[in-house]
Design a protein around this motif. Sequence first.
Motif, short mmCIF file in Angstrom:
data_model
loop_
_atom_site.label_atom_id
_atom_site.label_comp_id
_atom_site.label_asym_id
_atom_site.label_seq_id
_atom_site.Cartn_x
_atom_site.Cartn_y
_atom_site.Cartn_z
N PHE A 45 0.76 -1.25 -0.04
CA PHE A 45 -0.09 0.17 0.05
C PHE A 45 0.96 1.38 0.05
O PHE A 45 0.52 2.45 -0.62
CB PHE A 45 -0.79 0.06 1.30
CG PHE A 45 -2.16 -0.76 1.25
CD1 PHE A 45 -3.35 0.00 0.40
CD2 PHE A 45 -2.49 -2.02 1.19
CE1 PHE A 45 -4.41 -0.74 0.15
CE2 PHE A 45 -3.74 -2.79 0.98
CZ PHE A 45 -4.63 -2.03 0.47
N ASP A 46 1.90 1.24 0.80
CA ASP A 46 2.79 2.25 0.80
C ASP A 46 3.36 2.77 -0.84
O ASP A 46 3.45 3.72 -1.12
CB ASP A 46 4.24 1.85 1.48
CG ASP A 46 5.03 3.45 1.58
OD1 ASP A 46 4.45 4.50 1.55
OD2 ASP A 46 6.11 2.97 2.09
N GLU A 48 1.74 1.51 -3.76
CA GLU A 48 0.76 1.68 -4.46
C GLU A 48 0.01 3.21 -4.35
O GLU A 48 -0.31 3.71 -5.18
CB GLU A 48 -0.35 0.76 -4.35
CG GLU A 48 -1.21 0.53 -5.34
CD GLU A 48 -0.92 -0.06 -6.78
OE1 GLU A 48 -1.87 0.22 -7.62
OE2 GLU A 48 0.19 -0.25 -6.79
N TYR A 49 -0.06 3.81 -3.11
CA TYR A 49 -0.68 4.81 -2.85
C TYR A 49 0.41 5.82 -2.00
O TYR A 49 0.29 6.32 -1.08
CB TYR A 49 -1.77 4.82 -2.07
CG TYR A 49 -2.73 3.79 -2.45
CD1 TYR A 49 -3.66 4.31 -3.37
CD2 TYR A 49 -2.89 2.51 -2.36
CE1 TYR A 49 -4.68 3.52 -4.12
CE2 TYR A 49 -3.70 1.57 -2.86
CZ TYR A 49 -4.55 2.21 -3.76
OH TYR A 49 -5.58 1.24 -4.36
N TYR A 50 1.60 5.97 -2.90
CA TYR A 50 2.87 6.80 -2.10
C TYR A 50 2.25 8.16 -1.57
O TYR A 50 3.10 8.72 -0.74
CB TYR A 50 3.78 6.87 -3.27
CG TYR A 50 3.65 7.50 -4.66
CD1 TYR A 50 3.92 8.86 -4.53
CD2 TYR A 50 3.17 6.97 -5.59
CE1 TYR A 50 3.48 9.70 -5.66
CE2 TYR A 50 2.55 7.52 -6.67
CZ TYR A 50 3.01 8.88 -6.73
OH TYR A 50 2.46 9.80 -7.91
N GLU A 51 1.35 8.71 -2.30
CA GLU A 51 0.90 10.08 -1.82
C GLU A 51 0.30 10.13 -0.59
O GLU A 51 -0.07 11.18 0.24
CB GLU A 51 -0.04 10.68 -2.95
CG GLU A 51 -1.40 10.19 -3.04
CD GLU A 51 -1.68 8.79 -3.48
OE1 GLU A 51 -2.86 8.34 -3.45
OE2 GLU A 51 -0.73 8.29 -3.92
N ALA A 52 -0.14 8.79 -0.15
CA ALA A 52 -0.78 8.83 1.30
C ALA A 52 0.02 8.53 2.30
O ALA A 52 -0.34 8.60 3.41
CB ALA A 52 -1.79 7.41 1.01
N ALA A 103 -1.93 6.85 7.84
CA ALA A 103 -2.05 7.45 6.25
C ALA A 103 -2.45 8.82 6.37
O ALA A 103 -3.17 9.22 7.16
CB ALA A 103 -2.43 6.41 5.44
N ARG A 105 -4.80 9.44 4.14
CA ARG A 105 -6.11 9.18 3.61
C ARG A 105 -6.97 8.09 4.30
O ARG A 105 -6.44 6.89 4.71
CB ARG A 105 -5.95 8.49 1.98
CG ARG A 105 -5.76 9.58 1.18
CD ARG A 105 -5.35 9.06 -0.41
NE ARG A 105 -6.64 8.16 -0.69
CZ ARG A 105 -6.50 7.42 -1.84
NH1 ARG A 105 -5.49 7.53 -2.76
NH2 ARG A 105 -7.52 6.86 -2.37
N ASP A 107 -9.52 6.36 3.70
CA ASP A 107 -9.84 5.08 2.86
C ASP A 107 -8.58 4.12 2.86
O ASP A 107 -9.11 3.02 2.85
CB ASP A 107 -10.55 5.49 1.72
CG ASP A 107 -9.29 6.36 0.68
OD1 ASP A 107 -8.64 7.09 1.26
OD2 ASP A 107 -9.31 6.24 -0.37
N ILE A 108 -7.53 4.57 2.81
CA ILE A 108 -6.39 3.71 2.74
C ILE A 108 -6.16 3.08 4.00
O ILE A 108 -5.98 1.89 3.96
CB ILE A 108 -5.04 4.32 2.33
CG1 ILE A 108 -5.05 4.97 0.94
CG2 ILE A 108 -3.91 3.35 2.44
CD1 ILE A 108 -5.43 3.88 -0.08
#
Length: 307
Positions: A45-46, A48-52, A103, A105, A107-108
Amino acid sequence: MTQAQKGICAEPNLHALYLTFTVVDDDSQAIRVKLARILDLLSYFDDEYYEAMVSGVLAIGTNYWYELYPDIIPKELAPFPDIHCEDRNAPNSPGDLFILIKADRIDICHAIGVEIVQLLKPHVDLYEEVRGFRYLDGRDFTGFVDGAENPRGMKKFDVAIVGADDPDFTGSSYLHIQRYQHNMQKWQLLPIAKQQQIMGRQKTDNRLLNSADLVTDSYTARVQITTPNKNNSALLTQNMPYGDMSTQGIYCVSCANSPLPFIKLLKSRIFGDDEGHYDKLLDYTTAETGGAFFAPSVTFIKEHAKD
């Protein structure tokens, strides 16, 4: 090289999910394997969703440690301290595994939590789930900035991470949790000057009160825990407010290279000094849960998943 878990010294996030589990079967090998998979999940997840800005901490309850890794014990592993004085308590609640998901986000955080709960079934029961969030500019519901005593920069690693003195556990961290519930109605009846005296800081800009005004039963005075090198930053906290319209509080996570600073801090707050000056903030907030955990390094968890 030993790798510490990213979430221990990570910068504050906007959201957090605190999960506490009790283990309900004796398949220790299955748990060891799944702990390594949880680390992989956090890494996925880190990436895949680096902006979070995803990070996490996975910790094992000190009592359960003896079942999960019976052949190798951290040097200072200790249960949660049983400390009570008058109406001030530090309860010890159930908890074999503790997972902190952070995070920017919400949702994440939720998505990771769902994956972890599904992964750990049927070996565990979910004892408690608490969702924390950044409030205003990093304040607690009391209106004061939280974490003002935290170390900064690389000092965080010196404070929070076990060093070479326990070579089997270099890169690990002793972790304690407490969930406090505030009596906001009682707190808000206080004039700001009284709130500042209790906290030991200015409410608007977080400045320490002048030494002449800083009383020994203020929160700031009671949490100033000195270490052998006279550094007051003996703990790194990963705290966040939680709550809704009826309940407000703060979820406290303390990380250190030894359990002793947390025990010393708790005694300072609850028992106070030789003259009985305890932390007056405890007249307005109550600890409802507590637990002692150990967060091994990423290296340790993955190596022992192969046994």
